[in-house]
Design a protein around this motif. Structure first.
Motif, PDB file in Angstrom:
ATOM      1  N   ASN A 190       0.804  -1.236   0.000  1.00 61.94           N
ATOM      2  CA  ASN A 190       0.000   0.000   0.000  1.00 61.94           C
ATOM      3  C   ASN A 190       0.828   1.273   0.000  1.00 61.94           C
ATOM      4  N   GLY A 191       2.115   1.177   0.234  1.00 58.42           N
ATOM      5  CA  GLY A 191       2.935   2.375   0.325  1.00 58.42           C
ATOM      6  C   GLY A 191       3.537   2.789  -1.003  1.00 58.42           C
ATOM      7  N   GLN A 192       4.485   3.714  -0.932  1.00 61.47           N
ATOM      8  CA  GLN A 192       5.205   4.168  -2.114  1.00 61.47           C
ATOM      9  C   GLN A 192       6.138   3.062  -2.586  1.00 61.47           C
ATOM     10  N   GLN A 193       6.252   2.872  -3.883  1.00 53.18           N
ATOM     11  CA  GLN A 193       7.202   1.912  -4.413  1.00 53.18           C
ATOM     12  C   GLN A 193       7.686   2.340  -5.787  1.00 53.18           C
ATOM     13  N   LEU A 194       8.910   1.961  -6.104  1.00 47.24           N
ATOM     14  CA  LEU A 194       9.512   2.309  -7.379  1.00 47.24           C
ATOM     15  C   LEU A 194      10.614   1.313  -7.685  1.00 47.24           C
ATOM     16  N   HIS A 195      10.959   1.217  -8.966  1.00 43.00           N
ATOM     17  CA  HIS A 195      12.093   0.403  -9.375  1.00 43.00           C
ATOM     18  C   HIS A 195      13.371   1.214  -9.203  1.00 43.00           C
ATOM     19  N   SER A 196      14.475   0.515  -8.993  1.00 44.93           N
ATOM     20  CA  SER A 196      15.751   1.211  -8.786  1.00 44.93           C
ATOM     21  C   SER A 196      16.130   2.091  -9.965  1.00 44.93           C
ATOM     22  N   SER A 197      15.665   1.749 -11.174  1.00 43.97           N
ATOM     23  CA  SER A 197      15.985   2.574 -12.345  1.00 43.97           C
ATOM     24  C   SER A 197      15.330   3.943 -12.271  1.00 43.97           C
TER      25      SER A 197
ATOM     26  N   ARG B 120      16.788  11.148  -6.210  1.00 42.31           N
ATOM     27  CA  ARG B 120      17.381  11.939  -5.134  1.00 42.31           C
ATOM     28  C   ARG B 120      17.182  11.237  -3.791  1.00 42.31           C
ATOM     29  N   PRO B 121      18.262  10.937  -3.073  1.00 46.90           N
ATOM     30  CA  PRO B 121      18.119  10.272  -1.775  1.00 46.90           C
ATOM     31  C   PRO B 121      17.394  11.114  -0.744  1.00 46.90           C
ATOM     32  N   ASP B 122      17.475  12.459  -0.856  1.00 47.57           N
ATOM     33  CA  ASP B 122      16.804  13.297   0.136  1.00 47.57           C
ATOM     34  C   ASP B 122      15.280  13.202   0.043  1.00 47.57           C
ATOM     35  N   ALA B 123      14.769  12.650  -1.049  1.00 43.37           N
ATOM     36  CA  ALA B 123      13.325  12.476  -1.178  1.00 43.37           C
ATOM     37  C   ALA B 123      12.797  11.408  -0.223  1.00 43.37           C
ATOM     38  N   PHE B 124      13.695  10.631   0.373  1.00 38.09           N
ATOM     39  CA  PHE B 124      13.275   9.548   1.269  1.00 38.09           C
ATOM     40  C   PHE B 124      13.643   9.844   2.719  1.00 38.09           C
ATOM     41  N   ALA B 125      13.978  11.091   3.009  1.00 36.20           N
ATOM     42  CA  ALA B 125      14.338  11.487   4.370  1.00 36.20           C
ATOM     43  C   ALA B 125      13.168  11.201   5.321  1.00 36.20           C
TER      44      ALA B 125
ATOM     45  N   LEU C 106      23.413   4.428   0.521  1.00 38.35           N
ATOM     46  CA  LEU C 106      23.203   5.866   0.341  1.00 38.35           C
ATOM     47  C   LEU C 106      22.042   6.367   1.195  1.00 38.35           C
ATOM     48  N   LEU C 107      20.922   5.639   1.190  1.00 34.66           N
ATOM     49  CA  LEU C 107      19.742   6.062   1.941  1.00 34.66           C
ATOM     50  C   LEU C 107      19.942   5.979   3.442  1.00 34.66           C
ATOM     51  N   SER C 108      20.863   5.134   3.881  1.00 28.66           N
ATOM     52  CA  SER C 108      21.048   4.944   5.324  1.00 28.66           C
ATOM     53  C   SER C 108      21.545   6.198   6.027  1.00 28.66           C
ATOM     54  N   ARG C 109      21.925   7.205   5.265  1.00 26.81           N
ATOM     55  CA  ARG C 109      22.404   8.450   5.850  1.00 26.81           C
ATOM     56  C   ARG C 109      21.314   9.509   5.989  1.00 26.81           C
ATOM     57  N   GLY C 110      20.065   9.165   5.622  1.00 26.49           N
ATOM     58  CA  GLY C 110      19.012  10.167   5.736  1.00 26.49           C
ATOM     59  C   GLY C 110      17.630   9.608   6.017  1.00 26.49           C
ATOM     60  N   ALA C 111      17.388   8.368   5.641  1.00 24.59           N
ATOM     61  CA  ALA C 111      16.083   7.765   5.880  1.00 24.59           C
ATOM     62  C   ALA C 111      15.930   7.408   7.361  1.00 24.59           C
ATOM     63  N   ALA C 112      14.675   7.259   7.809  1.00 22.10           N
ATOM     64  CA  ALA C 112      14.428   6.873   9.196  1.00 22.10           C
ATOM     65  C   ALA C 112      14.992   5.491   9.483  1.00 22.10           C
ATOM     66  N   SER C 113      14.827   4.590   8.542  1.00 16.49           N
ATOM     67  CA  SER C 113      15.414   3.252   8.643  1.00 16.49           C
ATOM     68  C   SER C 113      15.559   2.689   7.241  1.00 16.49           C
ATOM     69  N   VAL C 114      16.534   1.806   7.072  1.00 14.69           N
ATOM     70  CA  VAL C 114      16.754   1.149   5.787  1.00 14.69           C
ATOM     71  C   VAL C 114      16.981  -0.342   6.036  1.00 14.69           C
TER      72      VAL C 114
ATOM     73  N   ALA D 242       8.030  -6.377   9.343  1.00 17.39           N
ATOM     74  CA  ALA D 242       8.211  -4.965   9.673  1.00 17.39           C
ATOM     75  C   ALA D 242       7.318  -4.126   8.771  1.00 17.39           C
ATOM     76  N   VAL D 243       7.082  -2.895   9.203  1.00 18.34           N
ATOM     77  CA  VAL D 243       6.244  -1.955   8.448  1.00 18.34           C
ATOM     78  C   VAL D 243       7.144  -0.962   7.726  1.00 18.34           C
ATOM     79  N   PHE D 244       6.807  -0.693   6.452  1.00 21.06           N
ATOM     80  CA  PHE D 244       7.622   0.208   5.636  1.00 21.06           C
ATOM     81  C   PHE D 244       6.739   1.235   4.945  1.00 21.06           C
ATOM     82  N   ASP D 245       7.338   2.405   4.703  1.00 19.79           N
ATOM     83  CA  ASP D 245       6.658   3.447   3.923  1.00 19.79           C
ATOM     84  C   ASP D 245       6.924   3.282   2.431  1.00 19.79           C
ATOM     85  N   THR D 246       8.122   2.767   2.099  1.00 21.21           N
ATOM     86  CA  THR D 246       8.581   2.726   0.708  1.00 21.21           C
ATOM     87  C   THR D 246       9.311   1.425   0.424  1.00 21.21           C
ATOM     88  N   ILE D 247       9.069   0.875  -0.755  1.00 21.36           N
ATOM     89  CA  ILE D 247       9.878  -0.237  -1.258  1.00 21.36           C
ATOM     90  C   ILE D 247      10.571   0.213  -2.534  1.00 21.36           C
ATOM     91  N   ILE D 248      11.868  -0.023  -2.620  1.00 24.36           N
ATOM     92  CA  ILE D 248      12.631   0.203  -3.842  1.00 24.36           C
ATOM     93  C   ILE D 248      13.026  -1.167  -4.384  1.00 24.36           C
TER      94      ILE D 248
END
Length: 434
Positions: A162-169, A173-178, A197-205, A308-314
């Protein structure tokens, strides 16, 4: 619909494989051709594009292979480049290559090939579109250089999330997942790069891998790991796997210490070269997970029983081997786990079709595509003759690949950089006519 001329060769794609194809055609005196490129400049996916519908490498990416093994045969990279050049440096390298050999005059930018149909008497009918509308052309030979990163693969289970999802391609911008709880699915280079890369700004990775993956640092004993790997070519073939396993133990140690599964055969799958991901895992910034078993809204269940619960899947789950301009199921193998091409570039039943860059080496694609293009251009120019037993050679290559690599569509185009380069050079010498 405007009708255009007949030409000797039609080239599809002006990424690095298309550029070296143009250069090799010109080297062989073949200049009656055009290259179609949908973008407005050469370089293919190395041209960053924020449009998620257009596949491109994300801003901030660096090469996996080192610069010494990531060059065209007669065009070294600037000495000022680092061991692992950035996306912008690689894009500039391709621009410089195109300028140095005057390649752009053969490229029709903003032109997308819509259809490529084999003609009954040999050759091709090509329908393309650009600023002037659709055009129909014919060509004696078709050279497909658009790569295998064209159709992203996302598993069907994604429909349940049900959350946001996208392919790696489509990652940009990593800051979009802060501040977001992100799950990266996959164990390849893109997955590990993005997770670190995301581990430096996302809540959890978290990173989910279906099976054990061979992950290596990009540097070993102060040198790029691919340069160190090349030194093993001096050893007897039987000793190389032993030395590789020793180097793996020394540089990484047991994968279980990182919470990762141990790969069944560390060299049967395409390895991941990433210096950061293991460090981020050990620092608690990236949490390793097993393969996905269940998706319920925003909650993901994994094969070990955890969830676990996630907001986004890449989804860093790779690509399907697709050629959207071919029709009626051609070629017949595009939905299978095998690619029945001699040297991964020539079908047995058509001497007017070449695939350049349809490979996945542990190393640089375009460095090998340069040799592929040289071989193809020499045949087109009448200076090289393909073997008469090409079908049996394809069968032997496929059998060798099944023994060496895991069975999957991705590994159907897998090659060992050094072994494959030797095969290409040997074929060039064996089939030379003058």
């Amino acid at each position: 619909m405007a009708a255009a001329r007949h030409m000797k060769v039609c080239v599809i794609g002006a990424g690095p494989c298309g550029l070296t194809t143009i250069k090799n055609l010109l080297d062989e005196g073949v200049d009656d051709f055009v290259c179609h490129e949908s973008r407005d400049r050469p370089g293919g996916i190395w041209n960053h594009d924020p449009d998620p519908a257009v596949a491109s490498v994300y801003d901030g990416v660096h090469t996996i292979s080192s610069k010494g093994l990531s060059v065209f045969q007669d065009f070294p990279m600037p000495a000022s480049y680092p061991d692992f050049p950035s996306r912008e440096q690689i894009r500039s390298y391709f621009e410089d290559y195109a300028e140095a050999f005057d390649l752009k005059r053969h490229i029709r930018f903003g032109s997308t090939v819509l259809k490529a149909r084999p003609r009954s008497g040999g050759g091709w009918t090509v329908v393309s579109t650009g600023e002037g509308g659709e055009a129909v052309e014919t060509a004696d030979v078709l050279m497909v250089c658009n790569g295998h990163h064209t159709e992203p693969f996302i598993p069907e289970i994604a429909d349940r999330f049900n959350g946001q999802q996208l392919h790696s391609s489509a990652f940009d911008r990593p800051d979009a997942f802060a501040g977001k709880r992100v799950l990266v699915v996959g164990g390849g280079n893109s997955a590990c790069d993005i997770a670190a890369l995301l581990s430096r700004g996302a809540a959890s990775v978290d990173i989910s891998m279906r099976r054990g993956q061979t992950i290596l640092p990009k540097m070993f004993m102060g040198r790029p790991v691919d340069i160190q790997r090349a030194k093993l070519e001096r050893l007897p073939r039987l000793l190389r796997p032993l030395m590789l396993r020793l180097a793996l133990e020394l540089s990484v140690g047991p994968y279980e210490r990182y919470g990762l599964e141990k790969p069944d055969d560390p060299f049967a799958m395409h390895p991941t070269l990433n210096t950061d991901i293991l460090d981020r895992i050990r620092h608690g910034k990236v949490t390793p997970r097993r393969g996905i078993e269940e998706v319920d809204g925003n909650r993901i269940g994994f094969a070990d029983g955890s969830s676990a619960v996630f907001d986004t899947i890449i989804w860093a789950t790779g690509f399907r081997t697709r050629f959207p301009f071919f029709e009626d199921g051609f070629p017949a193998w595009r939905d299978t786990g095998e690619v029945p091409l001699y040297l991964k570039m020539m079908p047995a039943d058509r001497a007017d079709l070449f695939f350049i860059g349809l490979i996945q080496p542990v190393g640089c694609i375009w460095a090998l595509a340069d040799i592929q293009a040289s071989l193809a251009a020499r045949e087109i120019a009448g200076r090289w003759r393909r073997p008469h037993d090409i079908a049996s050679r394809i069968a032997r290559e496929a059998d060798r690949g099944r023994r060496q690599f895991s069975a999957s569509q991705r590994h159907a185009v897998e090659v060992d950089f050094h072994d494959y380069r030797r095969m290409l050079r040997s074929a060039l010498a064996a089939g030379a006519t003058i």
